[in-house]
Design a protein around this motif. Structure first.
Motif, PDB file in Angstrom:
ATOM      1  N   THR A  21       0.835  -1.198   0.000  1.00  0.00           N
ATOM      2  CA  THR A  21       0.000   0.000   0.000  1.00  0.00           C
ATOM      3  C   THR A  21       0.868   1.246   0.000  1.00  0.00           C
ATOM      4  OG1 THR A  21      -1.787  -1.111   1.196  1.00  0.00           O
ATOM      5  CG2 THR A  21      -1.764   1.293   1.256  1.00  0.00           C
ATOM      6  N   GLU A  22       0.511   2.185  -0.849  1.00  0.00           N
ATOM      7  CA  GLU A  22       1.139   3.496  -0.862  1.00  0.00           C
ATOM      8  C   GLU A  22       0.086   4.553  -0.565  1.00  0.00           C
ATOM      9  OE1 GLU A  22       2.877   3.994  -4.704  1.00  0.00           O
ATOM     10  OE2 GLU A  22       4.768   3.045  -4.131  1.00  0.00           O
ATOM     11  N   TRP A  23       0.516   5.620   0.075  1.00  0.00           N
ATOM     12  CA  TRP A  23      -0.348   6.778   0.269  1.00  0.00           C
ATOM     13  C   TRP A  23       0.081   7.890  -0.671  1.00  0.00           C
ATOM     14  CZ3 TRP A  23      -0.818   7.789   6.274  1.00  0.00           C
ATOM     15  CH2 TRP A  23      -1.650   6.801   6.830  1.00  0.00           C
ATOM     16  N   ARG A  24      -0.896   8.503  -1.288  1.00  0.00           N
ATOM     17  CA  ARG A  24      -0.655   9.785  -1.942  1.00  0.00           C
ATOM     18  C   ARG A  24      -0.980  10.850  -0.907  1.00  0.00           C
ATOM     19  NH1 ARG A  24      -2.383  12.335  -7.686  1.00  0.00           N
ATOM     20  NH2 ARG A  24      -2.357  14.517  -7.072  1.00  0.00           N
ATOM     21  N   MET A  25       0.016  11.672  -0.577  1.00  0.00           N
ATOM     22  CA  MET A  25      -0.162  12.695   0.443  1.00  0.00           C
ATOM     23  C   MET A  25      -0.034  14.075  -0.188  1.00  0.00           C
ATOM     24  SD  MET A  25       1.858  10.932   3.665  1.00  0.00           S
ATOM     25  CE  MET A  25       0.956  11.927   4.875  1.00  0.00           C
ATOM     26  N   GLU A  26      -0.779  15.027   0.354  1.00  0.00           N
ATOM     27  CA  GLU A  26      -0.790  16.377  -0.202  1.00  0.00           C
ATOM     28  C   GLU A  26      -0.795  17.411   0.920  1.00  0.00           C
ATOM     29  OE1 GLU A  26      -4.059  16.953  -2.863  1.00  0.00           O
ATOM     30  OE2 GLU A  26      -3.418  15.378  -4.262  1.00  0.00           O
ATOM     31  N   ILE A  27      -0.451  18.624   0.551  1.00  0.00           N
ATOM     32  CA  ILE A  27      -0.583  19.768   1.444  1.00  0.00           C
ATOM     33  C   ILE A  27      -0.980  20.978   0.611  1.00  0.00           C
ATOM     34  CG2 ILE A  27       1.881  20.378   1.295  1.00  0.00           C
ATOM     35  CD1 ILE A  27       1.679  21.320   4.227  1.00  0.00           C
ATOM     36  N   ASP A  28      -1.912  21.768   1.124  1.00  0.00           N
ATOM     37  CA  ASP A  28      -2.346  23.004   0.471  1.00  0.00           C
ATOM     38  C   ASP A  28      -1.841  24.187   1.287  1.00  0.00           C
ATOM     39  OD1 ASP A  28      -4.050  21.917  -1.702  1.00  0.00           O
ATOM     40  OD2 ASP A  28      -5.238  21.154  -0.028  1.00  0.00           O
ATOM     41  N   PHE A  29      -1.373  25.203   0.585  1.00  0.00           N
ATOM     42  CA  PHE A  29      -0.849  26.388   1.257  1.00  0.00           C
ATOM     43  C   PHE A  29      -1.848  27.535   1.141  1.00  0.00           C
ATOM     44  CE2 PHE A  29       3.195  24.378  -0.408  1.00  0.00           C
ATOM     45  CZ  PHE A  29       3.505  23.768   0.794  1.00  0.00           C
ATOM     46  N   HIS A  30      -2.445  27.903   2.264  1.00  0.00           N
ATOM     47  CA  HIS A  30      -3.332  29.062   2.315  1.00  0.00           C
ATOM     48  C   HIS A  30      -2.597  30.278   2.880  1.00  0.00           C
ATOM     49  CE1 HIS A  30      -6.551  26.337   1.275  1.00  0.00           C
ATOM     50  NE2 HIS A  30      -6.233  25.573   2.308  1.00  0.00           N
ATOM     51  N   GLU A  31      -1.378  30.024   3.339  1.00  0.00           N
ATOM     52  CA  GLU A  31      -0.489  31.072   3.832  1.00  0.00           C
ATOM     53  C   GLU A  31       0.935  30.567   3.651  1.00  0.00           C
ATOM     54  OE1 GLU A  31      -0.545  29.818   8.545  1.00  0.00           O
ATOM     55  OE2 GLU A  31      -1.882  31.400   7.826  1.00  0.00           O
TER      56      GLU A  31
END
Length: 323
Positions: free
Chosen positions: A153-163
């Motif tokens: 199993t692999e995870w696709r991980m993300e992050i969004d920058f609002h600042e």
């Protein structure tokens, strides 16, 4: 190697050519929009897949087309150390899914994999590996019905920058700079290969194979690739690509083994976020193997990344012994 497989309603299968690059990309994007709500692929990525080591486009990729010549299905196979991969990009256009062509493509790919082995005059038991996303319930069900089981199993991980993201804090004696073309290629390649050698099923990439995809990507920008050093020694790198839609992808992040467990991985990740944000990036993603012995998933969570998708690699044993 000829293809002997019949599809319904006048559909025909043939080997792909580089001239199909745009049409196959459009097929994948059409499926992504229906399945995930947004496109998640590009011609550059498909070109890289078609140019990867051990892959021969003329024999290993297949397109399914209608009587009018429209490409409505795709799959490919690729030999690897762990078996033969049946591509995660096995796709059928949404307008044709009622014909159950996914199963037909898998059946054909498995048969072709066996044909490839037996034509080489060897006896073998193959382990085709099919990659799928956990939210694709129909695909998971199909694989289970065909005898596949999840093995990784692999995870696709993300992050969004609002600042603006946090800037990194480096220990004394550690410096950071960007990649320098004509200077860093060999050192970065060596660092990545040595850092990844303890990962499960990682296959060593020669310098020629690695640079074949790393620098040919249309989004290669040296300013987006941070390198950390201790004196003259290169000890870490994050190989990042930025895209015109405001997103970015971290393809490889490596810390030299003697420098692990000192917090440098987290700071390198923060450095990547900081540099990418300065170049207009507002979303960053990567994938991580949950069996990664370095505990990378926990590191990415500490950096603020979240699980976006779960990807399962499914395996099936095929007996391809010559009769």
């Amino acid at each position: 190697m000829s293809i002997h497989y019949t599809f319904p309603d006048g559909l025909q299968i043939r080997h792909a050519t580089m001239a199909d690059l745009h049409a196959v990309t459009e097929l994948i994007i059409a499926c992504d929009i229906v399945d995930f709500g947004k496109p998640d692929y590009s011609e550059d990525e498909l070109r890289q897949n078609w140019q990867r080591a051990n892959f021969q486009l003329a024999t290993d990729a297949f397109v399914l087309h209608s009587a009018a010549g429209e490409i409505i299905g795709y799959t490919d196979i690729c030999p690897s150390r762990g078996g033969i991969y049946i591509n995660a990009l096995t796709r059928v256009h949404p307008d044709y899914r009622q014909l159950n062509l996914d199963e037909a493509l898998f059946e054909m790919a498995e048969a072709y994999a066996c044909q490839r082995v037996t034509s080489a005059q060897v006896d073998a038991t193959l382990s085709p590996l099919a990659w799928t996303i956990s939210t694709d319930v129909k695909r998971l069900s199909l694989l289970e019905q065909r005898g596949y089981r999840s093995v990784n199993t692999e995870w696709r991980m993300e992050i969004d920058f609002h600042e603006p993201p946090l800037a990194p804090t480096w220990p004394e004696g550690i410096a950071v700079r960007q990649f320098v073309v004509g200077q860093d290629e060999q050192s970065v390649h060596q660092l990545i290969q040595e850092a990844f050698q303890d990962l499960r099923d990682y296959e060593y990439e020669s310098f020629d194979d690695w640079q074949g995809w790393a620098f040919k990507h249309g989004n290669f920008q040296p300013a987006l690739i941070p390198i950390i050093t201790s004196g003259a020694e290169m000890i870490g790198v994050a190989w990042c690509y930025g895209f015109s839609d405001g997103g970015a992808w971290i393809y490889q992040l490596a810390i030299a083994q003697p420098w692990r467990k000192q917090g440098l991985g987290l700071q390198l990740l923060r450095q990547s976020f900081y540099m990418l944000y300065q170049h207009g990036i507002r979303n960053v993603g990567l994938t991580v193997d949950l069996q990664n012995v370095t505990g990378a998933a926990r590191l990415y969570e500490r950096a603020g990344m979240h699980l976006a998708e779960r990807h399962d690699t499914c395996e099936k044993q095929l007996d391809c012994k010559k009769k």
